[in-house]
Design an enzyme around this catalytic site. Sequence first.
Site, PDB file in Angstrom:
ATOM      1  N   HIS A  72      38.699  55.451 189.243  1.00  0.00           N
ATOM      2  CA  HIS A  72      37.588  56.262 188.739  1.00  0.00           C
ATOM      3  C   HIS A  72      37.197  55.894 187.313  1.00  0.00           C
ATOM      4  O   HIS A  72      38.036  55.606 186.455  1.00  0.00           O
ATOM      5  CB  HIS A  72      37.877  57.758 188.866  1.00  0.00           C
ATOM      6  N   ASP A 188      43.704  56.775 181.722  1.00  0.00           N
ATOM      7  CA  ASP A 188      43.431  57.404 183.014  1.00  0.00           C
ATOM      8  C   ASP A 188      41.918  57.568 183.137  1.00  0.00           C
ATOM      9  O   ASP A 188      41.355  58.458 182.509  1.00  0.00           O
ATOM     10  CB  ASP A 188      44.167  58.751 183.068  1.00  0.00           C
ATOM     11  N   GLU A 222      36.139  62.084 189.515  1.00  0.00           N
ATOM     12  CA  GLU A 222      37.523  62.341 189.895  1.00  0.00           C
ATOM     13  C   GLU A 222      38.150  63.429 189.043  1.00  0.00           C
ATOM     14  O   GLU A 222      38.898  64.276 189.553  1.00  0.00           O
ATOM     15  CB  GLU A 222      38.342  61.052 189.792  1.00  0.00           C
ATOM     16  N   GLU A 223      37.887  63.445 187.747  1.00  0.00           N
ATOM     17  CA  GLU A 223      38.549  64.390 186.848  1.00  0.00           C
ATOM     18  C   GLU A 223      38.154  65.841 187.123  1.00  0.00           C
ATOM     19  O   GLU A 223      38.836  66.758 186.668  1.00  0.00           O
ATOM     20  CB  GLU A 223      38.262  64.038 185.384  1.00  0.00           C
ATOM     21  N   ASP A 243      45.674  55.028 190.088  1.00  0.00           N
ATOM     22  CA  ASP A 243      45.605  56.022 189.021  1.00  0.00           C
ATOM     23  C   ASP A 243      46.896  55.972 188.209  1.00  0.00           C
ATOM     24  O   ASP A 243      47.769  55.145 188.472  1.00  0.00           O
ATOM     25  CB  ASP A 243      45.371  57.419 189.607  1.00  0.00           C
ATOM     26  N   HIS A 323      46.842  62.488 180.022  1.00  0.00           N
ATOM     27  CA  HIS A 323      45.820  63.435 179.584  1.00  0.00           C
ATOM     28  C   HIS A 323      45.980  63.832 178.118  1.00  0.00           C
ATOM     29  O   HIS A 323      45.488  64.877 177.697  1.00  0.00           O
ATOM     30  CB  HIS A 323      45.794  64.680 180.480  1.00  0.00           C
TER      31      HIS A 323
END
Length: 368
Positions: A72, A188, A222-223, A243, A323
């Site tokens: 993504h 990410d 995606e997030e 991922d 994250h």
Amino acid sequence: MSELHVDMGYCSDLLFRLLKIPSPSGYTDQIVHFMGDQLNQLKVPFELTRRGAIRANLKGELGSPDRAIVAHLDTLGAMVKGFLPNGRMRVVPIGHWSSRFAEGARVTVFRERGPARGTILPLKASGHTFNTEVDAMPVSWDHLELRVDERCHTSADLEGCGFQIGDFIAVDSNPEIVNGFVNARHLDDKAGVAALLTAVKAVLDSGIALPVDCHPLFTIFEEVGAGASAVLHGDVSEMIAVDNATVAPGQNSSEYGVTIAVMDSTGPFDFHLTRKLVRICEAEEISFKRDVFKFYRCDAASAVEAGNDIRTALVGFGVDASHGYERVHLDSLEAVAKLLANYMISPRIFTRDKKEMGPLKGFPTQPT
């Protein structure tokens, strides 16, 4: 072993270029254009969904059932929630991430008249003014404010400078590489995107024919959970999501190899496809580990939830502090790229998967 060569110079350069392009979920047009340019340079045909998810097309000796590998392009970010009397702005997150990692972040605010720069700060940011109250501030998005680098000291000033509720906020990536470690926000999943495109380049450079069509997919939501819900088509029978693998206490993920996830919060991944990836790693001497992720979902979940009857698997590159202020080692990205490239040139799992519905004959079994 295969004769594939993974160009890590290409991978590293591409990753840093991706990290410089802001792409919070919902504000991804620029990075979609960039990825289109990269695919054009590799002479890989592709098409876009209405909102900009990319489906590239690598032709194989057989056209069905197809394969897909997905990463993504979208990242975490924030949005303007409101104006404060002191000329600062309230913010809310895009995607799930802790306000702890937003404190002190340099950001770009995308307003209609052009971007503005600023910093996300705690409501009480000065120790000279608030003394120990600074240390007592809760970790909460309700206790943050956005200070823009404009002459704004009232809410009216903010309106006069063209800011609006709903303006997107992109957080600076600040990439740096030290001893093979890439430190940055938004690894990410831009590291996954770089590894996937590097695998595509390795296959193209090798001249090895693919046994079946393969579709590299690049999603843009995606997030926030939508991910691969709309970019697939019925001929795809198996899909690998690429991922981050969380390197942390209690996890078994590899910081220097590839991690093959057996299950995440949405349930187990396909037994046979996962086992095939393990076998490829063993045959090609690719360093790997298995892991289970309790608080995690990926593009595979959105694809299945959208009604696609496909086998799914998840491979990850080792990321510390996911994250947040993330870190990945280039050895891990190389291992991921090698696995993906070898998967693309490998035989399909089951001939029976060509049909969406079929008889019991030919259906696989698991060890008993």
